[in-house]
Design a protein around this motif. Structure first.
Motif, PDB file in Angstrom:
ATOM      1  N   LEU A  21       0.825  -1.199   0.000  1.00 58.22           N
ATOM      2  CA  LEU A  21       0.000   0.000   0.000  1.00 58.22           C
ATOM      3  C   LEU A  21       0.862   1.253   0.000  1.00 58.22           C
ATOM      4  O   LEU A  21       0.591   2.214  -0.738  1.00 58.22           O
ATOM      5  CB  LEU A  21      -0.915  -0.018   1.223  1.00 58.22           C
ATOM      6  CG  LEU A  21      -1.971   1.091   1.311  1.00 58.22           C
ATOM      7  CD1 LEU A  21      -2.913   1.024   0.118  1.00 58.22           C
ATOM      8  CD2 LEU A  21      -2.751   0.959   2.613  1.00 58.22           C
ATOM      9  N   GLN A  22       1.919   1.267   0.795  1.00 55.62           N
ATOM     10  CA  GLN A  22       2.840   2.409   0.800  1.00 55.62           C
ATOM     11  C   GLN A  22       3.481   2.600  -0.569  1.00 55.62           C
ATOM     12  O   GLN A  22       3.566   3.718  -1.100  1.00 55.62           O
ATOM     13  CB  GLN A  22       3.912   2.202   1.871  1.00 55.62           C
ATOM     14  CG  GLN A  22       4.903   3.354   1.982  1.00 55.62           C
ATOM     15  CD  GLN A  22       6.111   2.984   2.826  1.00 55.62           C
ATOM     16  OE1 GLN A  22       6.602   1.851   2.749  1.00 55.62           O
ATOM     17  NE2 GLN A  22       6.588   3.918   3.631  1.00 55.62           N
ATOM     18  N   LEU A  25       0.867   4.015  -3.092  1.00 52.58           N
ATOM     19  CA  LEU A  25       0.580   5.434  -2.882  1.00 52.58           C
ATOM     20  C   LEU A  25       1.719   6.312  -3.377  1.00 52.58           C
ATOM     21  O   LEU A  25       1.486   7.418  -3.892  1.00 52.58           O
ATOM     22  CB  LEU A  25       0.324   5.694  -1.396  1.00 52.58           C
ATOM     23  CG  LEU A  25      -0.987   5.130  -0.835  1.00 52.58           C
ATOM     24  CD1 LEU A  25      -0.992   5.222   0.685  1.00 52.58           C
ATOM     25  CD2 LEU A  25      -2.197   5.849  -1.421  1.00 52.58           C
ATOM     26  N   HIS A  26       2.951   5.847  -3.245  1.00 50.88           N
ATOM     27  CA  HIS A  26       4.095   6.618  -3.725  1.00 50.88           C
ATOM     28  C   HIS A  26       4.166   6.636  -5.251  1.00 50.88           C
ATOM     29  O   HIS A  26       4.578   7.632  -5.854  1.00 50.88           O
ATOM     30  CB  HIS A  26       5.388   6.028  -3.159  1.00 50.88           C
ATOM     31  CG  HIS A  26       5.612   6.360  -1.721  1.00 50.88           C
ATOM     32  ND1 HIS A  26       6.585   5.736  -0.953  1.00 50.88           N
ATOM     33  CD2 HIS A  26       5.006   7.242  -0.888  1.00 50.88           C
ATOM     34  CE1 HIS A  26       6.550   6.216   0.268  1.00 50.88           C
ATOM     35  NE2 HIS A  26       5.597   7.139   0.341  1.00 50.88           N
ATOM     36  N   VAL A  40       4.450   8.969   2.380  1.00 49.52           N
ATOM     37  CA  VAL A  40       3.631   8.225   3.338  1.00 49.52           C
ATOM     38  C   VAL A  40       4.560   7.445   4.260  1.00 49.52           C
ATOM     39  O   VAL A  40       5.442   6.722   3.793  1.00 49.52           O
ATOM     40  CB  VAL A  40       2.658   7.272   2.623  1.00 49.52           C
ATOM     41  CG1 VAL A  40       1.865   6.463   3.627  1.00 49.52           C
ATOM     42  CG2 VAL A  40       1.704   8.056   1.725  1.00 49.52           C
ATOM     43  N   ILE A  68      -3.823   6.776   7.917  1.00 53.73           N
ATOM     44  CA  ILE A  68      -4.329   5.654   7.126  1.00 53.73           C
ATOM     45  C   ILE A  68      -4.312   4.415   8.010  1.00 53.73           C
ATOM     46  O   ILE A  68      -3.244   3.903   8.367  1.00 53.73           O
ATOM     47  CB  ILE A  68      -3.475   5.429   5.858  1.00 53.73           C
ATOM     48  CG1 ILE A  68      -3.436   6.706   5.014  1.00 53.73           C
ATOM     49  CG2 ILE A  68      -4.035   4.273   5.036  1.00 53.73           C
ATOM     50  CD1 ILE A  68      -2.454   6.645   3.865  1.00 53.73           C
ATOM     51  N   VAL A 160      -6.087   1.966  -4.120  1.00 53.89           N
ATOM     52  CA  VAL A 160      -4.999   2.919  -3.907  1.00 53.89           C
ATOM     53  C   VAL A 160      -5.406   4.310  -4.385  1.00 53.89           C
ATOM     54  O   VAL A 160      -5.144   5.327  -3.729  1.00 53.89           O
ATOM     55  CB  VAL A 160      -3.725   2.438  -4.618  1.00 53.89           C
ATOM     56  CG1 VAL A 160      -2.651   3.517  -4.569  1.00 53.89           C
ATOM     57  CG2 VAL A 160      -3.208   1.169  -3.962  1.00 53.89           C
ATOM     58  N   LEU A 163      -7.681   6.028  -1.852  1.00 54.80           N
ATOM     59  CA  LEU A 163      -6.953   6.536  -0.694  1.00 54.80           C
ATOM     60  C   LEU A 163      -6.028   7.686  -1.054  1.00 54.80           C
ATOM     61  O   LEU A 163      -5.814   8.601  -0.251  1.00 54.80           O
ATOM     62  CB  LEU A 163      -6.135   5.399  -0.062  1.00 54.80           C
ATOM     63  CG  LEU A 163      -6.928   4.265   0.582  1.00 54.80           C
ATOM     64  CD1 LEU A 163      -5.988   3.129   0.969  1.00 54.80           C
ATOM     65  CD2 LEU A 163      -7.677   4.760   1.813  1.00 54.80           C
ATOM     66  N   ALA A 164      -5.470   7.667  -2.252  1.00 60.77           N
ATOM     67  CA  ALA A 164      -4.509   8.700  -2.650  1.00 60.77           C
ATOM     68  C   ALA A 164      -5.180  10.012  -2.997  1.00 60.77           C
ATOM     69  O   ALA A 164      -4.565  11.080  -2.903  1.00 60.77           O
ATOM     70  CB  ALA A 164      -3.678   8.204  -3.832  1.00 60.77           C
ATOM     71  N   HIS A 168      -3.629  13.833  -2.483  1.00 65.20           N
ATOM     72  CA  HIS A 168      -3.250  14.720  -3.594  1.00 65.20           C
ATOM     73  C   HIS A 168      -4.147  15.953  -3.669  1.00 65.20           C
ATOM     74  O   HIS A 168      -3.831  16.900  -4.386  1.00 65.20           O
ATOM     75  CB  HIS A 168      -3.352  13.952  -4.917  1.00 65.20           C
ATOM     76  CG  HIS A 168      -2.239  12.967  -5.125  1.00 65.20           C
ATOM     77  ND1 HIS A 168      -1.063  13.279  -5.780  1.00 65.20           N
ATOM     78  CD2 HIS A 168      -2.127  11.667  -4.756  1.00 65.20           C
ATOM     79  CE1 HIS A 168      -0.277  12.216  -5.833  1.00 65.20           C
ATOM     80  NE2 HIS A 168      -0.898  11.211  -5.213  1.00 65.20           N
ATOM     81  N   LYS A 172     -10.741  11.167  -7.504  1.00 69.04           N
ATOM     82  CA  LYS A 172     -10.203   9.843  -7.840  1.00 69.04           C
ATOM     83  C   LYS A 172     -10.058   9.662  -9.333  1.00 69.04           C
ATOM     84  O   LYS A 172      -9.018   9.201  -9.835  1.00 69.04           O
ATOM     85  CB  LYS A 172     -11.103   8.761  -7.240  1.00 69.04           C
ATOM     86  CG  LYS A 172     -10.694   7.356  -7.622  1.00 69.04           C
ATOM     87  CD  LYS A 172     -11.662   6.327  -7.070  1.00 69.04           C
ATOM     88  CE  LYS A 172     -11.278   4.921  -7.554  1.00 69.04           C
ATOM     89  NZ  LYS A 172     -12.246   3.900  -7.100  1.00 69.04           N
TER      90      LYS A 172
END
Length: 948
Positions: A21-22, A25-26, A40, A68, A160, A163-164, A168, A172
């Protein structure tokens, strides 16, 4: 630097999912020209090695814009996750909590405007009523099951992106479109670069591979070196500070499992054998701190029933603590809500009622508070005198006592009207009314009787003993203490108002135990006993502080064993009425709880048969005591007990001409008597079926061995020529092994009863067979030879991986059966028993030893052959002068081993290194200090070994 998000999750459950997940997100919507758009935090990758764990996490939480929460039942129950979430709720908006459900369930109830807590399992209950509307949450359960953690997978990508988007500050769909555009640009550039990179790849691969290999080797060496350094420091600390020794040993094993880390763990387990919990570490840097009036900076109290521990300290835990009285539920093994109290600087009186529900606490200026422990509520404050008007040396209670029923409280103190006079008062703790008041002399000690509430006061100036009766509310003077030298000495009275008193040692006098009613001296000791706790009924062991150690003494003040040690002298001591639970606090603020029955590391178990080593024989996994009229039989219990009684058969079993074996459930035993087989039900003592004589005989003067296999039908036995497999239903020989071999075979059977080993007692040749569960044995080829001298005993690990033997020269050999390699051939450090036992995971081996004065276990690393040290068996019931030390060893349930000594003490100990780790984590789970982490683990990534 501000971070965009903080991922909180269960390490035991979702480490891999959190990492994916990290990473997602990156990477999502990241321009090809930039390394990273958002940042994150995830603890195991984002922390540098030189950070203290919680302080670093706290800093990252403060810098993060969004929380999160990777939801699961394990995360909801995690103490660390709850701690992180509590900080966020106390300091940030719940609108910035994003939820990703990895496992468990989450259900929103629109009517209630909250989660449906009857159906929700993945969230902690602290989120109840937090959200005004349904928060953003995504379901990753199917992704977790499929383990497809790629942005090319639709489900993972969608989650993802959801959540991102808040991170940002974009929608979405817009974010997803931007990500696709960036991917197209990157793809075009990638195709153009592939040609150039392909030319460079061939030349760089060789150099890169070589460099990567060297980097890996360097990291491996660094981890091994760090593990060895941590283990060495742990061994140095074991006697002085067992808590720190356990902490360093755990980190040594976490950095890299080595023989040194195993040795450090074994030593830490032995040093902490009586520790139930190290509640806080000491603050060594501030150990010279002295509070007001030089009183104790650390105070402990244990309820009479052993249910509750209360403690406070001006120092400890690596920092100056908040002014709270900490409460620990001993039975549940967890801390409960602390009391927001303010004791005097430097310490003060602290006592619990017998049931642990009510607490008495001295606060500033000669005041006494009464607290309801369960509700953490102050009930009332009792003022002894206007202490704020006194000289500083007089602004505290001199002696105190709290009755077990929480009804009466007594204390000595000074008043501003006449500072030269010492007053002794008694109050009704339920109303605050003063019901007794008088002057006293010297420096008395006070104690309430457990049954009647009678208060006893013993004056250390030599004036004598007096009592106060709550029924008449009158004082009675008991007169001077006859022939007892008390002046200038500390006094410890029996818990619950017994007749015994221990007068502490001075520079010129011994410590002495006296009966106050008869004026008779019961015992004396030359060692320093300035602090002690006497048993409630004047029988049983005495708990004493001897400098930096907490010890257990018998009724003659002779040392039985050491419960624990501290880096600084013990300042406060308390125990339950039965003496099972003991708490101590040291000068530098360390607080530990001990259990006199071992608390699970080396646990004393019942010996209902009153058996003693030397009275029993062990054969075929059966322990028995035989006499002319019959034989009593026991087997090792699979539960928490020691030996399980199987019953009795009406015939003797005499070694070496006879042997006995039992089925796994103990419902049937088979006896072999010089070639004659018979089966018995030990529960009823009746024989089953007829006896059967076979035309075989045992080797002269060698004895018999008999074992049941896993099906509880077939047995194996060693004879003068070969090894027989016999069906006990028909007494027919199903297979003969080594039929033409004239050498005598010493049999050993694995714990799962599927691997059989025969060792030639002269020559040391080894033969191995596997039993598939039916039919005959299948031979495992091996050419191993253990010893050139006579083999006396042998043992096989639980699954048949290793074989160990002891020969006539006292040499232990360990054979790796799979490779046929002998990994150890060493002379035992101590003589004595030939008993040897493997741990269940076959990583460690134990050998029992005895000397003229002591007995114990020697430990080896069964993989490398390294010596791991000794566990001396300092039992509560040492042998008498007429008894010689002896020890019997037997495999226990799981990875445990049972030891039975000549005094009849039965102890259960674990030989499994994983079990050592788990048990040490239960008594000390806090991470290394930042200074120690920087010293030993700088530039290495090593997780906290006890974090869930």
């Amino acid at each position: 630097m501000e971070r965009d998000g903080f991922i909180s999750y269960s390490h035991a459950r979702d480490r891999e999912l959190a990492q994916a997940l990290q990473r997602g997100l990156h990477k999502l919507a990241r321009p090809w020209t930039r390394r990273q758009v958002i940042s994150v935090f995830r603890d195991t990758t984002s922390l540098s090695a030189n950070h203290d764990l919680w302080s670093s996490i706290l800093g990252e939480l403060q810098r993060s814009r969004y929380f999160i929460y990777l939801a699961s039942p394990e995360a909801a129950a995690s103490r660390w996750v709850q701690k992180e979430l509590r900080f966020w709720l106390d300091n940030r908006s719940p609108d910035r909590i994003l939820i990703a459900v990895g496992s468990g369930t989450v259900h929103w109830d629109p009517a209630a405007g909250d989660f449906d807590w009857s159906r929700t399992t993945a969230l902690p209950r602290m989120l109840e009523g937090v959200f005004r509307a349904e928060p953003l949450w995504v379901d990753l359960a199917e992704v977790r099951r499929s383990r497809k953690y790629s942005l090319r997978q639709a489900e993972f990508r969608s989650a993802v992106a959801a959540l991102a988007a808040p991170l940002h500050g974009r929608g979405k769909d817009e974010l997803d479109s931007e990500d696709l555009q960036q991917r197209r640009i990157a793809l075009r550039l990638l195709r153009g670069a592939v040609t150039v990179l392909s030319l460079l790849l061939v030349t760089s691969l060789a150099a890169g591979g070589y460099a990567w290999q060297k980097r890996g080797e360097a990291l491996d060496r660094a981890r091994v070196s760090a593990s060895q350094a941590l283990a060495a420091h742990s061994m140095e600390l074991a006697d002085a500070d067992p808590r720190k020794a356990a902490q360093f040993a755990l980190y040594a094993e976490e950095a890299e499992p080595t023989s040194e880390s195993a040795r450090a763990l074994a030593r830490a387990v032995d040093a902490n054998s009586s520790a139930a919990r190290h509640l806080q570490g000491g603050l060594g840097a501030a150990a010279a701190y002295i509070g007001s009036g030089g009183a104790a900076a650390t105070q402990v109290a244990v309820s009479g029933d052993g249910s509750t521990l209360a403690y406070f300290s001006d120092l400890g835990g690596g920092e100056v603590l908040g002014r709270d009285v900490h409460i620990y539920d001993i039975r549940k093994g967890r801390a409960v809500k602390s009391l927001d109290a303010r004791w005097p600087l430097g310490g003060g009186a602290l006592e619990l009622s017998a049931d642990g529900r009510i607490l008495m606490l001295e606060v500033s200026y000669n005041r006494i508070q009464i607290w309801d422990v369960r509700r953490a509520k102050l009930l009332r404050t009792i003022t002894a005198s206007a202490g704020e008007k006194l000289a500083r040396a007089f602004t505290r209670l001199h002696a105190y006592a709290f009755s077990g029923d929480a009804r009466w409280v007594a204390a000595t103190y000074r008043a501003p009207e006449d500072e030269e006079t010492l007053w002794l008062s008694v109050w009704n703790a339920r109303t605050g009314e003063r019901v007794g008041h008088r002057t006293t002399q010297g420096n008395p000690r006070l104690s309430f009787a457990a049954d009647s509430g009678l208060l006893t006061s013993v004056d250390t100036s030599g004036a004598g003993r007096s009592t106060w009766d709550p029924r008449t509310r009158r004082w009675e003077n008991g007169g001077r203490l006859p022939d007892i030298p008390v002046e200038g000495r500390s006094v410890a009275l029996s818990a619950g108002g017994g007749d015994a008193a221990l007068f502490g040692s001075t520079d010129k006098e011994k410590a002495e135990l006296w009966n106050l009613s008869t004026g008779k001296r019961l015992a004396s000791a030359t060692s320093s006993l300035q602090q002690a706790v006497l048993p409630a009924d004047d029988s049983g062991p005495v708990v004493a502080a001897q400098g930096k150690q907490v010890s257990l003494l018998d009724s003659k003040l002779r040392p039985l064993r050491t419960l624990g040690s501290f880096s600084w002298p013990v300042r406060s001591l308390a125990a339950s009425n039965d003496g099972r639970w003991v708490a101590a606090g040291s000068d530098d603020g360390a607080v530990s709880l001990f259990s006199t029955d071992g608390a699970g590391l080396h646990r004393s178990v019942p010996n209902e048969g009153r058996l003693k080593a030397g009275e029993l024989a062990v054969d075929g996994r059966v322990t028995y005591r035989s006499g002319p009229n019959g034989t009593d039989l026991w087997a090792v219990s699979e539960g928490g007990d020691g030996l399980r009684r199987l019953g009795r058969i009406p015939r003797p079993v005499e070694a070496p001409d006879m042997a006995v074996a039992a089925t796994s459930d103990g419902s049937r035993v088979t006896v072999l008597d010089q070639g004659v087989f018979s089966s018995w039900d030990p529960r009823t003592g009746t024989r089953e079926g007829e006896e059967k004589a076979l035309a075989y005989r045992s080797a002269p003067d060698r004895g018999l061995r008999l074992f049941y296999l896993a099906d509880d039908i077939h047995v194996v036995a060693a004879w003068d020529r070969g090894v027989l497999l016999i069906d006990t239903r028909t007494w027919s020989v199903k297979q003969t092994l080594l039929a033409d071999d004239g050498a005598y075979q010493l049999l050993a059977l694995a714990g799962d009863r599927k691997t059989l080993v025969a060792v030639e007692t002269t020559g040391g040749a080894v033969h191995v067979w596997r039993w598939p569960g039916q039919g005959g044995f299948e031979e495992v080829p091996t050419d191993a030879v253990l010893s050139s001298t006579s083999i006396l005993s042998a043992a096989v690990s639980h699954r048949g991986e290793r074989l160990a033997s002891v020969d006539a020269d006292g040499r232990i050999s360990i054979l790796d059966i799979r490779s046929g390699r002998v990994v150890l051939s060493a002379v035992v450090q101590e003589p004595g028993s030939q008993d040897i036992v493997f741990s269940r995971d076959a990583r460690t081996l134990a050998h029992a030893f005895t000397t003229d004065t002591r007995s114990g276990l020697e430990l080896w690393d069964a993989r490398s052959g390294e010596y791991l040290g000794q566990w001396a068996l300092n039992t509560p019931t040492p042998p008498t002068d007429a008894e010689e030390p002896s020890l019997q060893l037997a495999s226990g349930a799981g990875s445990d081993v049972l030891t039975l000594d000549s005094g009849g003490t039965l102890l259960r100990r674990s030989l499994d290194i994983a079990d050592w780790r788990a048990k040490l984590c239960r008594i000390v789970d806090d991470p290394l200090s930042k200074a120690d982490h920087d010293r030993y683990l700088s530039d290495l990534t090593v997780d906290a070994p006890c974090r869930p």
